[in-house]
Design an enzyme around this catalytic site. Sequence first.
Site, PDB file in Angstrom:
ATOM      1  N   ARG A  82      -1.742   9.021   8.833  1.00  0.00           N
ATOM      2  CA  ARG A  82      -1.622   7.593   9.139  1.00  0.00           C
ATOM      3  C   ARG A  82      -1.146   6.790   7.931  1.00  0.00           C
ATOM      4  O   ARG A  82      -1.623   6.995   6.808  1.00  0.00           O
ATOM      5  CB  ARG A  82      -2.981   7.054   9.611  1.00  0.00           C
ATOM      6  CG  ARG A  82      -2.977   5.558   9.828  1.00  0.00           C
ATOM      7  CD  ARG A  82      -4.269   5.089  10.450  1.00  0.00           C
ATOM      8  NE  ARG A  82      -5.419   5.226   9.590  1.00  0.00           N
ATOM      9  CZ  ARG A  82      -5.749   4.415   8.599  1.00  0.00           C
ATOM     10  NH1 ARG A  82      -4.978   3.381   8.281  1.00  0.00           N
ATOM     11  NH2 ARG A  82      -6.850   4.618   7.890  1.00  0.00           N
TER      12      ARG A  82
ATOM     13  N   ARG B  80      -1.176   9.262   1.684  1.00  0.00           N
ATOM     14  CA  ARG B  80      -2.525   9.692   1.296  1.00  0.00           C
ATOM     15  C   ARG B  80      -2.710  11.199   1.258  1.00  0.00           C
ATOM     16  O   ARG B  80      -3.480  11.705   0.440  1.00  0.00           O
ATOM     17  CB  ARG B  80      -3.548   9.088   2.283  1.00  0.00           C
ATOM     18  CG  ARG B  80      -3.710   7.627   2.072  1.00  0.00           C
ATOM     19  CD  ARG B  80      -4.676   7.021   3.035  1.00  0.00           C
ATOM     20  NE  ARG B  80      -4.572   5.574   2.874  1.00  0.00           N
ATOM     21  CZ  ARG B  80      -5.082   4.691   3.698  1.00  0.00           C
ATOM     22  NH1 ARG B  80      -5.757   5.097   4.759  1.00  0.00           N
ATOM     23  NH2 ARG B  80      -4.941   3.405   3.477  1.00  0.00           N
TER      24      ARG B  80
ATOM     25  N   HIS C 287     -11.634  10.207   5.914  1.00  0.00           N
ATOM     26  CA  HIS C 287     -11.449   8.773   6.122  1.00  0.00           C
ATOM     27  C   HIS C 287     -11.044   8.412   7.547  1.00  0.00           C
ATOM     28  O   HIS C 287     -11.494   7.399   8.078  1.00  0.00           O
ATOM     29  CB  HIS C 287     -10.385   8.281   5.132  1.00  0.00           C
ATOM     30  CG  HIS C 287     -10.161   6.810   5.136  1.00  0.00           C
ATOM     31  ND1 HIS C 287     -11.161   5.899   4.842  1.00  0.00           N
ATOM     32  CD2 HIS C 287      -9.051   6.060   5.392  1.00  0.00           C
ATOM     33  CE1 HIS C 287     -10.663   4.669   4.910  1.00  0.00           C
ATOM     34  NE2 HIS C 287      -9.393   4.739   5.268  1.00  0.00           N
TER      35      HIS C 287
ATOM     36  N   HIS D 187      -9.057  10.176   2.312  1.00  0.00           N
ATOM     37  CA  HIS D 187      -8.637   9.081   1.429  1.00  0.00           C
ATOM     38  C   HIS D 187      -8.764   9.550  -0.012  1.00  0.00           C
ATOM     39  O   HIS D 187      -9.767  10.176  -0.378  1.00  0.00           O
ATOM     40  CB  HIS D 187      -9.501   7.832   1.671  1.00  0.00           C
ATOM     41  CG  HIS D 187      -8.858   6.565   1.174  1.00  0.00           C
ATOM     42  ND1 HIS D 187      -8.695   6.304  -0.169  1.00  0.00           N
ATOM     43  CD2 HIS D 187      -8.335   5.512   1.830  1.00  0.00           C
ATOM     44  CE1 HIS D 187      -8.095   5.125  -0.306  1.00  0.00           C
ATOM     45  NE2 HIS D 187      -7.862   4.633   0.904  1.00  0.00           N
TER      46      HIS D 187
ATOM     47  N   GLU E 286       0.853  -1.195   0.000  1.00  0.00           N
ATOM     48  CA  GLU E 286       0.000   0.000   0.000  1.00  0.00           C
ATOM     49  C   GLU E 286       0.881   1.235   0.000  1.00  0.00           C
ATOM     50  O   GLU E 286       2.107   1.134   0.141  1.00  0.00           O
ATOM     51  CB  GLU E 286      -0.951  -0.002   1.205  1.00  0.00           C
ATOM     52  CG  GLU E 286      -2.138  -0.940   1.023  1.00  0.00           C
ATOM     53  CD  GLU E 286      -3.167  -0.872   2.136  1.00  0.00           C
ATOM     54  OE1 GLU E 286      -3.039  -0.008   3.012  1.00  0.00           O
ATOM     55  OE2 GLU E 286      -4.087  -1.700   2.118  1.00  0.00           O
TER      56      GLU E 286
HETATM   57  C1  SIN Z   1      -7.693   1.114   2.106  1.00  0.00           C
HETATM   58  O1  SIN Z   1      -7.930  -0.077   1.905  1.00  0.00           O
HETATM   59  O2  SIN Z   1      -7.288   1.866   1.234  1.00  0.00           O
HETATM   60  C2  SIN Z   1      -7.961   1.688   3.461  1.00  0.00           C
HETATM   61  C3  SIN Z   1      -7.153   1.011   4.470  1.00  0.00           C
HETATM   62  C4  SIN Z   1      -6.822   1.955   5.568  1.00  0.00           C
HETATM   63  O3  SIN Z   1      -7.520   2.949   5.774  1.00  0.00           O
HETATM   64  O4  SIN Z   1      -5.807   1.731   6.224  1.00  0.00           O
END
Ligand code: SIN
Length: 507
Positions: A369, A276, A334, A230, A113
């Site tokens: 975060r 993000r 988010h 997000h 990620e």
């Molecule tokens: C996501 O799957 O993009 C969100 C996961 C998260 O907020 O850590």
Amino acid sequence: MTTRETDFLVIGSGIAGLTTALSLAHHGNVIIITKSSEEACNSYRAQGGIAAAIGEGDSARLHLEDTLRTGVGHADGDSVEMLVQMGPEIISLLADWGTPFDRNETGYALAKEGSHSKPRVLHVTGDATGKGIIDSLLLKANQHPSISFVSHTMVVDLMMEDGECIGVYAADPDHGTTQYVAHYGVVLATGGCGQVYQYTTNDLVSTGDGLAMAYRAGAALTDMEFVQFHPTALHLDQNPMFLISEAVRGEGAVLVTEDEVPFMKKYSDWGDLAPRDIVSRAINQETTHGHRVYLDARQQKDSFASRFPTIFATCMEAGIDPRVDLIPVTTAAHFLMGGVKTDRTGRTTIPRLYACGEVACTGVHGANRLGSNSLLEGAVFARKVAQSLSSLSRKTFTTLQGADESLRLCNNKQNEDQWKQQIQQLMWKYAGITRTKDGMEQGLKELKSISLQLPSSCLESQNMLQVAQVILESALWREESRGGHFRSDYPETIEIWASRQYTVEEK
Ligand code: SIN
């Protein structure tokens, strides 16, 4: 008014609340109170997964570095150290408690990620990680003889006696007020406050109730200016908005404009996998220049449906086939990095009141975060809370003061929705991805005018209003930009602000 006694009281049924309850259940009786159904929480909606440094070539040190860098110098190093060190044992615990993490031929399947230097995100059924974890925890908690659930019941306020938290007042439309008293203490695991914003991925229950009631009781809240937006909610008119997990970009999807031009390299060397806050601001910038933004996942072809079955099904229902179509995306509130201030054992500034999960500010996220650290934080600090709370002395109660019998949920839902929408719209406008002094002052003025008219029976709106005020005041105070807090009138990140925290306490 009815009174119920228990050893431990947990408010909220997400990963933090359920892990706390299961960890405390062999020390005494636990009541879990939850505002809606047991599954209605942000944990349940989590797609991407839960991060832990368990992969080949990964280490707690790398996980720590990624978390600190993403938090833009504002996270607490010792708390992060604890978080990342406990990652692997939390995964084993959740697996022992029944979570069916996805596997491949070498062990647990690990995804990548944004801002992670290694693939370290565990998932369940591809993109239904929260559901997988919560279903297994709920099954276990419901089978446990020491745990009972009280659902569809809203906690209105904390009960205080001699400066300690001794329980809560709860209300439901049918039964009026009940007071729940706890012999050891109360744990807030009520989640965040995404619903204070017009556009959010958060469940409808996320109206900041735990934050507001802790504040009213005199607990300190801190870092409330740090809200994570997000980058990739599915661009449909919905509340909550459906998330297109960051893991989709982890598998190679790229953000593009309507003319199929990728743009993230312009904004960060990390490209589409930048933190993000950077991606969200980039999207904002592109839309300000008149573009529409899409996620291009077509390179994943047929594997999209098996890797992301929930996202695939939702897109198909909306008439978007990710194998051939671009997916329209937009930013949405988010996650709240700030919250009720706690130490590393989850203790708040009020004796016998603990907090864990998104409602708490444990210091692990700093100003922004790292993806998939939130489920981890919820479980890690739940374990710490249970350890600390179960070592307290047992309190006995002789007399209990009665609650205000007039406490009632708003019985005019339509009317309450109108109040909520006013708060949500002004927060999106004035406390969103880009903030200014003038805008935030205007936001506070508008909130003040709402507060003069808002009926006291609209409990969720009252909580939203209080939380919105604290976010705006905190954001006005921070005269710099850092992580989730960006001010166009103070666009630079300024070193001396890194260690400063705005902490509010109602006097
Ligand atoms: C996501 O799957 O993009 C969100 C996961 C998260 O907020 O850590």
